[in-house]
Scaffold this motif. Structure first.
Motif, PDB file in Angstrom:
ATOM      1  N   ALA A  97       0.829  -1.210   0.000  1.00  0.00           N
ATOM      2  CA  ALA A  97       0.000   0.000   0.000  1.00  0.00           C
ATOM      3  C   ALA A  97       0.859   1.253   0.000  1.00  0.00           C
ATOM      4  O   ALA A  97       0.544   2.250  -0.656  1.00  0.00           O
ATOM      5  CB  ALA A  97      -0.936  -0.015   1.204  1.00  0.00           C
ATOM      6  N   VAL A  98       1.972   1.211   0.729  1.00  0.00           N
ATOM      7  CA  VAL A  98       2.897   2.356   0.758  1.00  0.00           C
ATOM      8  C   VAL A  98       3.546   2.545  -0.614  1.00  0.00           C
ATOM      9  O   VAL A  98       3.624   3.667  -1.141  1.00  0.00           O
ATOM     10  CB  VAL A  98       3.978   2.143   1.837  1.00  0.00           C
ATOM     11  N   ALA A  99       4.015   1.436  -1.213  1.00  0.00           N
ATOM     12  CA  ALA A  99       4.716   1.514  -2.498  1.00  0.00           C
ATOM     13  C   ALA A  99       3.806   2.010  -3.614  1.00  0.00           C
ATOM     14  O   ALA A  99       4.242   2.763  -4.489  1.00  0.00           O
ATOM     15  CB  ALA A  99       5.305   0.148  -2.855  1.00  0.00           C
ATOM     16  N   GLY A 100       2.572   1.600  -3.606  1.00  0.00           N
ATOM     17  CA  GLY A 100       1.629   2.038  -4.630  1.00  0.00           C
ATOM     18  C   GLY A 100       0.918   3.332  -4.276  1.00  0.00           C
ATOM     19  O   GLY A 100       0.071   3.797  -5.047  1.00  0.00           O
ATOM     20  N   GLY A 101       1.285   3.916  -3.133  1.00  0.00           N
ATOM     21  CA  GLY A 101       0.627   5.132  -2.670  1.00  0.00           C
ATOM     22  C   GLY A 101       1.613   6.253  -2.439  1.00  0.00           C
ATOM     23  O   GLY A 101       2.117   6.866  -3.384  1.00  0.00           O
ATOM     24  N   GLU A 102       1.906   6.512  -1.160  1.00  0.00           N
ATOM     25  CA  GLU A 102       2.757   7.645  -0.824  1.00  0.00           C
ATOM     26  C   GLU A 102       4.120   7.573  -1.507  1.00  0.00           C
ATOM     27  O   GLU A 102       4.638   8.588  -2.007  1.00  0.00           O
ATOM     28  CB  GLU A 102       2.950   7.734   0.693  1.00  0.00           C
ATOM     29  N   LEU A 103       4.711   6.386  -1.545  1.00  0.00           N
ATOM     30  CA  LEU A 103       6.046   6.249  -2.131  1.00  0.00           C
ATOM     31  C   LEU A 103       6.034   6.585  -3.623  1.00  0.00           C
ATOM     32  O   LEU A 103       6.975   7.195  -4.144  1.00  0.00           O
ATOM     33  CB  LEU A 103       6.560   4.833  -1.897  1.00  0.00           C
ATOM     34  N   LEU A 152      10.151  -6.952  -0.908  1.00  0.00           N
ATOM     35  CA  LEU A 152      10.089  -5.574  -0.410  1.00  0.00           C
ATOM     36  C   LEU A 152      10.869  -4.641  -1.338  1.00  0.00           C
ATOM     37  O   LEU A 152      10.398  -3.543  -1.681  1.00  0.00           O
ATOM     38  CB  LEU A 152      10.664  -5.495   1.008  1.00  0.00           C
ATOM     39  N   SER A 153      12.048  -5.058  -1.742  1.00  0.00           N
ATOM     40  CA  SER A 153      12.861  -4.236  -2.633  1.00  0.00           C
ATOM     41  C   SER A 153      12.192  -4.067  -3.990  1.00  0.00           C
ATOM     42  O   SER A 153      12.235  -2.976  -4.596  1.00  0.00           O
ATOM     43  CB  SER A 153      14.245  -4.872  -2.798  1.00  0.00           C
ATOM     44  N   TYR A 154      11.566  -5.108  -4.472  1.00  0.00           N
ATOM     45  CA  TYR A 154      10.843  -5.077  -5.753  1.00  0.00           C
ATOM     46  C   TYR A 154       9.692  -4.074  -5.703  1.00  0.00           C
ATOM     47  O   TYR A 154       9.477  -3.300  -6.646  1.00  0.00           O
ATOM     48  CB  TYR A 154      10.337  -6.488  -6.025  1.00  0.00           C
ATOM     49  N   LEU A 155       8.968  -4.061  -4.625  1.00  0.00           N
ATOM     50  CA  LEU A 155       7.885  -3.094  -4.462  1.00  0.00           C
ATOM     51  C   LEU A 155       8.430  -1.677  -4.386  1.00  0.00           C
ATOM     52  O   LEU A 155       7.903  -0.747  -5.016  1.00  0.00           O
ATOM     53  CB  LEU A 155       7.075  -3.423  -3.204  1.00  0.00           C
ATOM     54  N   HIS A 156       9.494  -1.501  -3.625  1.00  0.00           N
ATOM     55  CA  HIS A 156      10.083  -0.176  -3.448  1.00  0.00           C
ATOM     56  C   HIS A 156      10.592   0.387  -4.780  1.00  0.00           C
ATOM     57  O   HIS A 156      10.360   1.564  -5.096  1.00  0.00           O
ATOM     58  CB  HIS A 156      11.232  -0.266  -2.441  1.00  0.00           C
ATOM     59  N   ALA A 157      11.277  -0.432  -5.559  1.00  0.00           N
ATOM     60  CA  ALA A 157      11.914   0.047  -6.787  1.00  0.00           C
ATOM     61  C   ALA A 157      10.902   0.466  -7.838  1.00  0.00           C
ATOM     62  O   ALA A 157      11.228   1.274  -8.720  1.00  0.00           O
ATOM     63  CB  ALA A 157      12.841  -1.026  -7.347  1.00  0.00           C
ATOM     64  N   GLN A 158       9.697  -0.064  -7.790  1.00  0.00           N
ATOM     65  CA  GLN A 158       8.689   0.363  -8.751  1.00  0.00           C
ATOM     66  C   GLN A 158       8.312   1.824  -8.553  1.00  0.00           C
ATOM     67  O   GLN A 158       7.951   2.522  -9.504  1.00  0.00           O
ATOM     68  CB  GLN A 158       7.447  -0.504  -8.630  1.00  0.00           C
ATOM     69  N   ALA A 159       8.397   2.289  -7.311  1.00  0.00           N
ATOM     70  CA  ALA A 159       8.008   3.659  -7.009  1.00  0.00           C
ATOM     71  C   ALA A 159       9.180   4.621  -7.104  1.00  0.00           C
ATOM     72  O   ALA A 159       9.030   5.744  -7.606  1.00  0.00           O
ATOM     73  CB  ALA A 159       7.394   3.724  -5.607  1.00  0.00           C
ATOM     74  N   GLU A 160      10.355   4.214  -6.628  1.00  0.00           N
ATOM     75  CA  GLU A 160      11.516   5.113  -6.620  1.00  0.00           C
ATOM     76  C   GLU A 160      12.779   4.274  -6.642  1.00  0.00           C
ATOM     77  O   GLU A 160      13.228   3.789  -5.616  1.00  0.00           O
ATOM     78  CB  GLU A 160      11.478   6.019  -5.377  1.00  0.00           C
ATOM     79  N   ALA A 161      13.350   4.142  -7.814  1.00  0.00           N
ATOM     80  CA  ALA A 161      14.458   3.211  -7.989  1.00  0.00           C
ATOM     81  C   ALA A 161      15.787   3.758  -7.485  1.00  0.00           C
ATOM     82  O   ALA A 161      16.656   2.993  -7.064  1.00  0.00           O
ATOM     83  CB  ALA A 161      14.585   2.817  -9.459  1.00  0.00           C
ATOM     84  N   GLY A 162      15.995   5.081  -7.535  1.00  0.00           N
ATOM     85  CA  GLY A 162      17.292   5.634  -7.164  1.00  0.00           C
ATOM     86  C   GLY A 162      17.699   5.331  -5.743  1.00  0.00           C
ATOM     87  O   GLY A 162      18.876   5.051  -5.462  1.00  0.00           O
ATOM     88  N   SER A 163      16.749   5.352  -4.830  1.00  0.00           N
ATOM     89  CA  SER A 163      17.048   5.076  -3.430  1.00  0.00           C
ATOM     90  C   SER A 163      17.422   3.626  -3.201  1.00  0.00           C
ATOM     91  O   SER A 163      17.935   3.270  -2.140  1.00  0.00           O
ATOM     92  CB  SER A 163      15.847   5.454  -2.552  1.00  0.00           C
ATOM     93  N   GLY A 164      17.185   2.789  -4.211  1.00  0.00           N
ATOM     94  CA  GLY A 164      17.625   1.404  -4.095  1.00  0.00           C
ATOM     95  C   GLY A 164      19.128   1.273  -3.958  1.00  0.00           C
ATOM     96  O   GLY A 164      19.615   0.285  -3.399  1.00  0.00           O
ATOM     97  N   CYS A 165      19.882   2.255  -4.450  1.00  0.00           N
ATOM     98  CA  CYS A 165      21.345   2.180  -4.368  1.00  0.00           C
ATOM     99  C   CYS A 165      21.826   2.126  -2.919  1.00  0.00           C
ATOM    100  O   CYS A 165      22.465   1.151  -2.510  1.00  0.00           O
ATOM    101  CB  CYS A 165      21.962   3.343  -5.127  1.00  0.00           C
TER     102      CYS A 165
END
Length: 549
Positions: free
Chosen positions: A53-59, A124-137
């Protein structure tokens, strides 16, 4: 005579795709949920549901703002003192806060006694990267630093509790005073690139047992971190060091940021060039074991390259499918038109195969410490998957842009950002040729790696004739050592497709697996997306991928 025009409307706005709006990126992704359950991570569903919900919303909202406001280098304060700081927009800090609160950087280590922890963390990382990939570094490197740091037990005892904390703390403070810490990496230099043996940075032993680094790094990832794992020579021995932002007395370390890289993508994140002017560092592991020790970190960051590319592919599919489900052309929805159905279904199939292979590698990484066969599979399948999944990302994202037409080329959509980001993971942590050479090295020097690979392929024997034929061909092709290097891209590509087929077949969904085998192994496919056989289950694949929100 005067004309007064107080209002003028050229036309009514119609047939425009509505915004997707907030959605649950976990709940709407059947392929991801199936893969996580299949590979042993289903116990983490509550955490994944919450973060979805966070990844598809606020993130997702924050991702736009963070990329519109890239970081700035503040090398000096107003008085001329060198500070070497990077200034970020508040949106970046919120992205990092959400990622760390939900354990993108630490979930696997906080649950390391539970099988499947790396699978759940990969999701978790897969969900995060869909919204903002740069912070994955920085999140990836912080996650991946743990195995390398454990080669220095005292450093691990001091740093790992801070690294695995769920709090983001961007303040410039000594590690002991921080609520949480992040870790970056510095390996490559101007003259060497992937050939780290060509590095020139020196580490000079000091009276207190620490080292002073003198040299440079051409790519110094995430210069805003609290510490970095760095390669440098002690005499003729390439060694690994932990180099903190602050010296033990709290003063700034002698790490001078020369500039931030002006990159194609990954614009929300800071990458830099630095010089070491006698920078304080502590050795990690034995002198001369630098490459071996830091490669334990690289093995995990390469998995995250797969995760990141699969995530971009997924988000490209989401954008294309949503658009096609709402946009009418020639009197019908795009999603109802046969040729577009072929394109959408083909993209969805590619995306599902990518996450299936990625999660299987995550399980191998997870089980490796307990099962030698899984450890051997992880060593070779990480390079195979890193090569292929990262190669498939740019053309798929471009195809998604084309589904939106001109709108997909405009910054107001996030597809230009996805497209700029798409090539990164095939370059980062070793480009395609490096991955292929690593596969050959594993096959030539580690019989257990070849055995584990073929055990995985043969686990689906008899389920599809085209896969059986492909595995037979691979066995013969890999046995022939002549011209093996020059053929290695073809061999790794076909091995990756065979692995994906084996995983999908054993998953049991024959509507997905059969068309994958027919198209990717059986010759019923062209070189572009949208070339599936005419009797492929287009509607099923589209509905399975993204039923709409």
């Amino acid at each position: 005579m005067t004309n007064s025009v107080s209002s003028f409307t050229t036309h009514e706005v119609a047939n425009q795709t509505p915004p997707i709006g907030h959605y649950n990126a976990w709940l709407s992704d059947t392929a991801l949920r199936n893969a996580v359950a299949r590979e042993g991570g289903a116990w983490a569903e509550p955490q994944l549901l919450e973060f979805g919900a966070v990844a598809g919303g606020e993130l997702m909202d924050l991702g736009y703002t963070a990329n519109e406001n890239p970081p700035k280098l503040r090398a000096f304060d107003r008085y001329g003192h060198r500070i070497d700081e990077v200034e970020f927009h508040p949106a970046w800090h919120r992205v990092m806060e959400l990622g760390m609160r939900h354990g993108v950087h630490a979930f696997a280590w906080r649950h390391q006694d539970t099988p499947g922890a790396h699978v759940a963390r990969a999701a978790l990382s897969y969900l995060h990267a869909q919204a903002e990939a740069g912070s994955g570094c920085p999140l990836t490197m912080t996650h991946a630093a743990a195995p390398t740091l454990r080669h220095a037990p005292q450093l691990a005892r001091d740093w790992l509790p801070k690294i695995h904390a769920l709090e983001y703390d961007p303040r410039v403070l000594p590690m002991q005073s921080k609520r949480g810490c992040t870790v970056g990496m510095g390996m490559t230099e101007k003259q060497g690139g992937s050939d780290v043996r060509a590095n020139t940075t020196r580490a000079l032993l000091q009276a207190d047992g620490s080292y002073a680094l003198v040299g440079h790094k051409w790519f110094f990832s995430a210069p805003m971190c609290d510490a970095w794992l760095v390669l440098a020579y002690v005499d003729q021995s390439l060694s690994c060091f932990l180099t903190p932002k602050l010296r033990p007395d709290g003063s700034r370390n002698a790490i001078h940021i020369q500039r931030l890289k002006d990159k194609l993508g990954d614009r929300s994140n800071a990458s830099s060039e630095v010089e070491f002017h006698g920078a304080y560092a502590q050795i990690v592991g034995e002198v001369g074991r630098g490459v071996a020790n830091i490669l334990e970190m690289v093995a995990l960051t390469r998995l995250d390259c797969m995760i990141g590319s699969a995530a971009l592919m997924r988000q490209g599919c989401v954008q294309a499918l949503h658009h096609a489900q709402h946009r009418k052309v020639f009197g019908k929805l795009l999603s109802e038109q046969p040729l577009m159905q072929n394109v959408l279904a083909d993209m969805a199939l590619e995306s599902e195969a990518a996450i299936a292979l990625t999660m299987r590698v995550a399980r191998a990484v997870d089980a490796g410490p307990r099962q030698p066969g899984e450890a051997a599979l992880a060593r070779i399948a990480t390079a195979i998957g890193k090569y292929w999944v990262c190669k498939r990302c740019p053309p798929l994202v471009n195809e998604a842009q084309e589904c939106l037409g001109g709108a997909g080329y405009v910054e107001e959509s996030n597809l230009p950002r996805l497209y700029r980001q798409a090539p990164l993971n095939s370059i980062w942590e070793g480009s395609g040729n490096i991955q292929c050479l690593d596969v050959l090295r594993a096959l030539g020097k580690e019989p257990e790696a070849r055995e584990a690979l073929f055990a995985e392929l043969l686990a689906a024997r008899g389920l599809d004739a085209s896969l059986d034929a492909e595995v037979h061909w691979l066995g013969e092709a890999l046995t022939d050592r002549t011209t093996l290097e020059v053929r290695s891209r073809m061999l790794v590509e076909r091995t990756a497709l065979a692995l994906q087929a084996s995983i999908l077949l054993r998953a049991g969904n024959m509507e997905v697996a059969s068309v994958f085998c027919r198209s990717r192994l059986g010759g019923e496919h062209g070189l572009a997306f949208g070339t599936l056989p005419a009797d492929a289950p287009f509607g099923y694949l589209i509905e399975r991928s993204f039923p709409g929100v």
